[in-house]
Motif scaffolding. Structure first.
Motif, PDB file in Angstrom:
ATOM      1  N   PHE A   1       3.530 -42.289  31.992  1.00  0.00           N
ATOM      2  CA  PHE A   1       2.575 -41.312  31.499  1.00  0.00           C
ATOM      3  C   PHE A   1       1.989 -40.537  32.671  1.00  0.00           C
ATOM      4  O   PHE A   1       1.553 -41.123  33.672  1.00  0.00           O
ATOM      5  N   ILE A   2       1.980 -39.224  32.556  1.00  0.00           N
ATOM      6  CA  ILE A   2       1.369 -38.344  33.536  1.00  0.00           C
ATOM      7  C   ILE A   2       0.068 -37.821  32.938  1.00  0.00           C
ATOM      8  O   ILE A   2       0.076 -37.106  31.930  1.00  0.00           O
ATOM      9  N   ASP A   3      -1.055 -38.197  33.534  1.00  0.00           N
ATOM     10  CA  ASP A   3      -2.365 -37.773  33.046  1.00  0.00           C
ATOM     11  C   ASP A   3      -2.822 -36.533  33.799  1.00  0.00           C
ATOM     12  O   ASP A   3      -2.593 -36.401  35.007  1.00  0.00           O
ATOM     13  N   TYR A   4      -3.495 -35.662  33.076  1.00  0.00           N
ATOM     14  CA  TYR A   4      -4.052 -34.471  33.722  1.00  0.00           C
ATOM     15  C   TYR A   4      -5.182 -33.915  32.857  1.00  0.00           C
ATOM     16  O   TYR A   4      -5.305 -34.238  31.671  1.00  0.00           O
TER      17      TYR A   4
ATOM     18  N   LYS B   1      -8.806 -34.406  28.678  1.00  0.00           N
ATOM     19  CA  LYS B   1      -7.749 -35.165  29.338  1.00  0.00           C
ATOM     20  C   LYS B   1      -6.508 -35.197  28.460  1.00  0.00           C
ATOM     21  O   LYS B   1      -6.576 -35.472  27.270  1.00  0.00           O
ATOM     22  N   GLN B   2      -5.350 -34.923  29.091  1.00  0.00           N
ATOM     23  CA  GLN B   2      -4.068 -34.887  28.406  1.00  0.00           C
ATOM     24  C   GLN B   2      -3.078 -35.794  29.136  1.00  0.00           C
ATOM     25  O   GLN B   2      -3.323 -36.260  30.250  1.00  0.00           O
ATOM     26  N   SER B   3      -1.934 -36.026  28.508  1.00  0.00           N
ATOM     27  CA  SER B   3      -0.869 -36.794  29.159  1.00  0.00           C
ATOM     28  C   SER B   3       0.453 -36.465  28.498  1.00  0.00           C
ATOM     29  O   SER B   3       0.502 -35.997  27.351  1.00  0.00           O
TER      30      SER B   3
ATOM     31  N   ASN C   1      -5.172 -36.550  22.726  1.00  0.00           N
ATOM     32  CA  ASN C   1      -3.745 -36.359  22.914  1.00  0.00           C
ATOM     33  C   ASN C   1      -2.897 -37.010  21.824  1.00  0.00           C
ATOM     34  O   ASN C   1      -1.686 -36.814  21.796  1.00  0.00           O
TER      35      ASN C   1
ATOM     36  N   ASN D   1      -5.456 -31.464  39.441  1.00  0.00           N
ATOM     37  CA  ASN D   1      -4.564 -32.477  38.885  1.00  0.00           C
ATOM     38  C   ASN D   1      -3.520 -32.817  39.949  1.00  0.00           C
ATOM     39  O   ASN D   1      -2.850 -31.933  40.487  1.00  0.00           O
TER      40      ASN D   1
END
Length: 700
Positions: free
Chosen positions: A533-536, A517-519, A626, A467
């Protein structure tokens, strides 16, 4: 023809061959369907596994111009937009849905004429495509890491030994038009060629009220393909393919009011320019086996950008929210180079081992990819850059053993070494080296002349990764490889003198270290902006996916043809808490509708006229793991009426004739409308509305 039936005459194969030989006297017989994506070209009735094949006639009847316009025909296959076209696909509920700065390892492979387009499915235009094959379940032996969920294989028409040519044109609403043509024939005694080109244009389905434009979500796609087949010697054939794709589509799909009317002052874009080539050498020098060597390479420039605020700076002028507005543009430019090389030996009947009962395949595969990213974001202190290099080296083997007159055992194994190196302008430097394995064991039983039963267990894998965003904590910096075991049983039948074919599959998939996938939202410099938004990616401990897939084709008379497909799917996550702290134990996975179906009826009035009506439907599904926003269930209706005279035809057609609203992408958990003081609400990107037009075709 597969080895296992070269010495043992399979009744289903004999039935298919006899049907083809008597097609003129028995027009009710269904044509044979061959799957080309496996190691050997195999009749769909003999392939142990769940697969859908969509041929060129169906593509033409639907007036489909892009892969996304076909996928609803296949059971348990879904797609995610969030761009001008579907770029990511899901099979049995497994697959990516988007990509921003993070590197992505695809779950669904996309191969076009032996060229790897996994993760950039925007290139899936349907110029001169002979058939689309969708293989469900992990393809651990055949394709490895990029085919955990399955594979989409697109095969274009081959060169012909006689001169042929065709042209096609389409005019439709929304200022849509398409023009394509292909010519094929001999270049000499041992060389033949095929050249095809296509241009698709449309204003799209969005009206931008602020700019007073109706083309900010437009389609502008050009495709050019060339193929050459050279019979170099009596035992050596060389096939060359060249492909150029130039896509310059707009992207202005999200509205603050959840309508098809937007307010963006800086509409986005979704562009891809790809130059690719492949060469395949096939040698039959040796009696015991044939040699196949396939090399491919592609160079793609991709640009994806959008107006993040979905509005214009003065949207709150004179309102209570005056001063709350923000303005932001997010733009991603990627340069991607991919090269593959594969060599394999495929046994013939003379090369069978173990007393002539076992055919075999052995091969090696190498793939290298380099992806450079430049992100230009309004609220960033400077541009973000990253470089992601991956290499895969693998070896594989497969055996097909005839245990008895009715029983065939297939065993396959693939060993793969995966290395990755990631670095970016935030100082993240990451490398990994993994040893992976996948494979399959399948048992086929010929019950009688009409029914083939099979059971299989297959293992697939999807590599872990990094990430990239520097806002992440150390424990969220990387994520683990996902593994999956797929248990499947099915029956394939040919009934009523081969006028009725069915295939039914039951599957149960056990996923370990599910990549999810999360954010999360972080503040930006503007105190009134909703944040970035931070995606990881992270891992859930486990997941299960199980269900049913059924397909039917029935031609009860020379006039009628019916087809149907049904997918039932149940999914759940286990031992997983998302980034918002919500326990998702037992919740359905994202983009995994519990049912999906398609029905089609085609009637030939006489030798000139035919009509086709089709209905497709899909259940609701979560857009993300999410948040809780879901699509809604829907059904769409399509139809066409075609007149054919000698070597030309004209067709009136329509899709989504009831003008059903449905969503192909959705977001929740944030607000983007300053007029509502950024109150949280869902946002949707709508799929294709009612479209209709007229198409023409001429063929020498």
């Amino acid at each position: 023809m597969p080895f296992k039936y070269q010495r043992l005459a399979h009744p289903l194969m004999l039935l298919a061959l006899s049907a083809g030989a008597t097609a003129q006297t028995s027009p009710q017989s269904l044509p044979e369907v061959t799957v080309t994506a496996d190691f050997r070209e195999t009749s769909i009735t003999e392939l142990p596994g769940s697969v859908t094949v969509i041929g060129e006639e169906t593509i033409a009847d639907r007036n489909a111009l892009h892969l996304e316009q076909l996928l609803n025909m296949a059971p348990n296959v879904n797609f995610s937009s969030g761009a001008s076209r579907a770029r990511f696909y899901q099979i049995r509920g497994i697959g990516e849905r988007s990509q921003f700065i993070e590197p992505v390892n695809p779950s669904v492979g996309v191969i076009i004429d032996d060229i790897d387009f996994s993760g950039i499915g925007t290139a899936g235009t349907l110029l001169d495509i002979d058939q689309v094959e969708i293989l469900r379940g992990p393809q651990g032996t055949r394709y490895g890491a990029n085919a955990l969920a399955g594979l989409i294989y697109m095969k274009s028409a081959d060169p012909t030994e006689e001169l042929t040519a065709k042209v096609n044109g389409t005019l439709a609403n929304y200022n849509t038009w398409s023009a394509s043509g292909a010519v094929s024939g001999p270049l000499g005694d041992n060389v033949s060629y095929r050249i095809a080109g296509q241009q698709n244009r449309s204003d799209g389905f969005i009206e931008n009220d602020y700019l007073n434009r109706d083309d900010t979500n437009n389609i502008d796609e050009a495709t050019l393909r060339g193929k050459v087949r050279w019979q170099a010697t009596d035992t050596l054939t060389l096939d060359f393919t060249g492909l150029y794709v130039d896509i310059d589509n707009g992207y202005d799909a999200f509205s603050l009011d959840n309508t098809r009317h937007t307010l963006s002052d800086k509409p986005g874009h979704d562009r891809q320019e790809t130059t690719a080539a492949a060469v395949k050498a096939t040698s039959t020098t040796f009696d015991a086996f044939r040699i196949e060597v396939i090399a491919s390479g592609s160079d793609s420039d991709l640009e994806y950008g959008y107006d993040e605020d979905w509005s214009y700076p003065a949207i709150c002028a004179g309102l209570a929210c005056d001063g709350w507005e923000y303005a932001s543009v997010d733009n991603y430019l990627r340069e991607r180079q991919t090269a593959t090389l594969e060599a394999r030996l495929v046994s013939t009947a003379d090369g069978a081992i173990i007393n002539g009962t076992t055919g075999w395949v052995v091969g090696i595969y190498g793939r290298g990819q380099d992806e450079d990213l430049l992100r230009q974001y309004t609220y960033a202190a400077g541009d973000f850059r990253s470089d992601y290099e991956t290499d895969r080296i693998s070896g594989y083997a497969q055996l097909e053993t005839r245990l008895s007159e009715r029983l065939v055992l297939t065993t396959g194994l693939r060993l793969e070494e995966f290395t990755a190196d990631y670095r970016d302008s935030d100082g993240v430097d990451f490398d990994t080296d993994e040893s992976l394995w996948g494979g399959r064991i399948a048992l086929e039983f010929l019950l009688n002349d009409q029914h083939l039963l099979y059971g299989l267990v297959s293992r697939g894998y999807k590599t872990g990764g990094i990430n990239s965003n520097n806002s992440l904590s150390d424990e969220l910096r990387d994520y683990d490889t996902e593994h999956m075991v797929n248990w499947e049983a099915g029956v394939k039948s040919s009934l009523l003198d081969d006028t009725l074919r069915t295939q039914i599959a039951l599957f149960y998939q056990q996923r370990k270290d599910v990549q999810v996938k999360q954010s999360f939202l972080v503040p930006v410099s503007d105190p009134y902006a909703p944040g970035e938004f931070i995606d990881y990616f992270s891992n859930a401990a486990k997941g299960t996916n199980y269900g049913l897939e059924a397909e039917l084709q029935w031609q009860p008379s020379q006039q009628w043809l019916f087809s149907a497909a049904l997918g039932l799917l149940e999914t759940e996550l286990k031992d997983f808490v998302n980034s918002a702290g919500v326990d998702l134990e037992g919740r359905e996975q994202a983009h995994a509708p519990s049912y999906q179906f398609s029905l089609a009826s085609q009637y030939h009035f006489d030798e000139h006229w035919k009509a086709r009506v089709e209905v497709e439907g899909k259940d609701e599904f979560y857009f993300s793991d999410n948040h809780d926003e879901q699509s809604w269930s829907y059904e769409t209706v399509g139809a066409s009426l075609t007149y054919t005279e000698s070597n030309w035809n004209v067709s009136l057609w329509g899709r989504n004739l009831t003008d059903e609203d449905y969503a192909v992408r959705g977001f929740g958990g944030f607000g983007n409308d300053p007029r509502k003081f950024y109150a949280e609400e869902p946002y949707y990107q709508y799929g294709e509305p009612r479209t209709f037009g007229i198409s023409f075709g001429y063929q020498l």
